[in-house]
Design an enzyme around this catalytic site. Structure first.
Site, PDB file in Angstrom:
ATOM      1  N   ASN A   6       8.165  54.690  38.797  1.00 26.64           N
ATOM      2  CA  ASN A   6       8.582  53.868  38.039  1.00 26.64           C
ATOM      3  C   ASN A   6       8.527  52.472  38.569  1.00 26.64           C
ATOM      4  OD1 ASN A   6      11.796  52.676  36.613  1.00 26.64           O
ATOM      5  ND2 ASN A   6      12.031  55.002  36.244  1.00 26.64           N
ATOM      6  N   HIS A   9      12.565  47.891  38.146  1.00 28.80           N
ATOM      7  CA  HIS A   9      13.512  47.390  39.133  1.00 28.80           C
ATOM      8  C   HIS A   9      11.721  45.753  39.510  1.00 28.80           C
ATOM      9  CE1 HIS A   9      16.524  49.254  39.605  1.00 28.80           C
ATOM     10  NE2 HIS A   9      15.918  49.867  38.961  1.00 28.80           N
ATOM     11  N   HIS A  42      11.590  53.007  31.690  1.00 29.26           N
ATOM     12  CA  HIS A  42      12.757  53.087  30.593  1.00 29.26           C
ATOM     13  C   HIS A  42      12.679  51.983  29.771  1.00 29.26           C
ATOM     14  CE1 HIS A  42      17.272  54.896  30.886  1.00 29.26           C
ATOM     15  NE2 HIS A  42      16.990  54.099  29.482  1.00 29.26           N
ATOM     16  N   ARG A  44      15.545  50.161  27.556  1.00 27.45           N
ATOM     17  CA  ARG A  44      17.089  50.924  27.535  1.00 27.45           C
ATOM     18  C   ARG A  44      17.146  49.814  26.700  1.00 27.45           C
ATOM     19  NH1 ARG A  44      20.064  53.051  32.595  1.00 27.45           N
ATOM     20  NH2 ARG A  44      21.237  52.012  30.747  1.00 27.45           N
ATOM     21  N   ARG A  48      17.522  45.701  29.206  1.00 24.70           N
ATOM     22  CA  ARG A  48      18.220  44.788  30.874  1.00 24.70           C
ATOM     23  C   ARG A  48      16.752  44.362  31.835  1.00 24.70           C
ATOM     24  NH1 ARG A  48      21.660  49.505  33.415  1.00 24.70           N
ATOM     25  NH2 ARG A  48      23.066  49.024  32.324  1.00 24.70           N
ATOM     26  N   GLU A  69      10.816  56.424  29.180  1.00 23.90           N
ATOM     27  CA  GLU A  69      12.116  57.158  29.466  1.00 23.90           C
ATOM     28  C   GLU A  69      13.067  55.857  28.277  1.00 23.90           C
ATOM     29  OE1 GLU A  69      13.683  56.716  33.180  1.00 23.90           O
ATOM     30  OE2 GLU A  69      12.004  57.767  33.813  1.00 23.90           O
ATOM     31  N   THR A 100      21.020  55.461  35.009  1.00 21.81           N
ATOM     32  CA  THR A 100      21.388  56.969  34.051  1.00 21.81           C
ATOM     33  C   THR A 100      22.188  57.701  34.931  1.00 21.81           C
ATOM     34  OG1 THR A 100      18.994  55.878  33.832  1.00 21.81           O
ATOM     35  CG2 THR A 100      20.017  58.719  32.518  1.00 21.81           C
ATOM     36  N   GLU A 150      12.707  67.513  33.181  1.00 17.74           N
ATOM     37  CA  GLU A 150      13.221  66.755  34.825  1.00 17.74           C
ATOM     38  C   GLU A 150      14.210  66.734  35.236  1.00 17.74           C
ATOM     39  OE1 GLU A 150      11.151  62.964  34.635  1.00 17.74           O
ATOM     40  OE2 GLU A 150      13.095  61.801  36.536  1.00 17.74           O
ATOM     41  N   HIS A 214      15.648  60.392  40.856  1.00 13.23           N
ATOM     42  CA  HIS A 214      16.537  59.684  40.402  1.00 13.23           C
ATOM     43  C   HIS A 214      16.859  60.292  42.232  1.00 13.23           C
ATOM     44  CE1 HIS A 214      19.192  58.058  37.967  1.00 13.23           C
ATOM     45  NE2 HIS A 214      20.533  57.373  39.506  1.00 13.23           N
TER      46      HIS A 214
HETATM   47  N1  PXP Z   1      13.830  60.348  35.875  1.00  6.74           N
HETATM   48  C1  PXP Z   1      14.304  59.759  35.074  1.00  6.74           C
HETATM   49  C2  PXP Z   1      14.969  60.131  33.550  1.00  6.74           C
HETATM   50  C3  PXP Z   1      15.385  57.796  35.290  1.00  6.74           C
HETATM   51  O1  PXP Z   1      16.343  57.940  34.619  1.00  6.74           O
HETATM   52  C4  PXP Z   1      14.933  57.728  36.844  1.00  6.74           C
HETATM   53  C5  PXP Z   1      15.872  56.064  36.724  1.00  6.74           C
HETATM   54  O2  PXP Z   1      15.270  54.958  35.658  1.00  6.74           O
HETATM   55  C6  PXP Z   1      14.105  57.945  37.340  1.00  6.74           C
HETATM   56  C7  PXP Z   1      13.493  58.595  37.836  1.00  6.74           C
HETATM   57  C8  PXP Z   1      13.943  56.972  38.679  1.00  6.74           C
HETATM   58  O3  PXP Z   1      14.816  57.121  39.572  1.00  6.74           O
HETATM   59  P1  PXP Z   1      15.227  55.876  40.652  1.00  6.74           P
HETATM   60  O4  PXP Z   1      14.661  54.482  40.207  1.00  6.74           O
HETATM   61  O5  PXP Z   1      16.568  55.729  41.508  1.00  6.74           O
HETATM   62  O6  PXP Z   1      14.270  56.149  41.416  1.00  6.74           O
END
Ligand code: PXP
Length: 263
Positions: A6, A9, A42, A44, A48, A69, A100, A150, A214
């Site tokens: 992901n 960030h 994601h 959003r 953001r 996402e 989330t 998931e 997550h």
């Molecule tokens: N999976 C989903 C569905 C999420 O919403 C997120 C956070 O955006 C992640 C995975 C990744 O989570 P993390 O950034 O905490 O590794």
């Protein structure tokens, strides 16, 4: 397991100055070279981090499948249907949350979610639901006829962090855990692990493909691997810990280190 990375960030850093840097497209090949097998983003409602043009560019330029996402907001579903990423993972979204915070409430939102699944599927997009690890959510996911679920690993990750107090914690969950003894935390971690394992086993028996994500990081992934091995979890999506590590070792290395840990 498939490692989905992901990259939201990275966009957080760019949006802090709106300077266009770091360039998200540069991240795609580095994730691939490090052994990542999927790009997860994601979009959003408040934009953001990931913005609409990122979605378009990433789907266009990524050689890896893109897992988007998204909430069931009409505008975002329409955009996804137009851009057509490989997979859409429906997640709950609250405006003021830091991230989330839990899985979808499928019971109360069954028909609203079903109508969006139908739209996504009609556009040949694989659909996944981000759910808490429990029997009801798995059964409702089956009834919604999705390809993937998931499982939200936030509870597991937070209890793990609490037990290893040198690790970073996600504040919103920790409040419930703060006053527990070590023994109580260990019991809770066992319960959270069992919830993930049992939900994944049930999901598989109902022919749902099961992913997790997550709060997973370089420490808790080892325990998560055991859960995944026992219950045939096929994929993890990991973001914050990899991007955080990339500041010190570079993105390709950070992904490779995680790839070497994930079974
Ligand atoms: N999976 C989903 C569905 C999420 O919403 C997120 C956070 O955006 C992640 C995975 C990744 O989570 P993390 O950034 O905490 O590794």
């Amino acid at each position: 397991m498939i490692l989905g990375v992901n990259i939201d960030h990275i966009a957080v850093l760019r949006e802090a100055r709106k300077s266009g840097l770091p360039n998200l497209i540069d991240a795609l090949s580095l994730v691939e070279r490090g052994g990542g097998e999927q790009i997860t983003i994601h979009l959003r409602e408040d934009r953001r981090h990931i913005i609409d043009s990122d979605l378009e560019d990433i789907v266009k330029f990524s050689v890896l499948p893109v897992n988007l996402e998204l909430s069931i907001n009409n505008e975002i579903i329409d955009l996804a249907s137009k851009i057509r990423p490989h997979r859409a993972t429906i997640v709950p979204e609250k405006r003021n949350e830091v991230t989330t915070e839990g899985g979808l409430n499928l019971k109360d939102n069954f028909w609203a979610i079903k109508s969006k699944i139908d739209i996504l599927k009609a556009n040949d997009i694989e659909v996944s639901l981000f759910i808490d690890p429990n029997v009801e959510s798995i059964n409702l996911s089956r009834a919604l006829n999705v390809d993937w679920v998931e499982l939200h690993t936030g509870t597991f990750s937070n209890i793990f962090a609490m037990l290893n107090s040198n690790l970073s914690r996600t504040a919103y969950y920790i409040k419930d855990l703060e006053n527990l003894s070590r023994k109580e935390l260990e019991q809770k971690l066992d319960r959270a692990s069992m919830d993930l394992e049992e939900s994944a086993i049930l999901g598989n028996s109902l022919e749902l493909k099961v992913a997790g994500g997550h709060g997973l990081n370089y420490q808790n992934i080892k325990l998560f691997n055991k859960i995944a091995k026992n219950s045939h979890i096929r994929e993890v999506n990991i973001g914050q810990s990899i991007v955080a590590r990339s500041i010190f070792v570079g993105l390709e290395n950070a992904v490779r280190e995680m790839r070497n840990l994930v079974i």
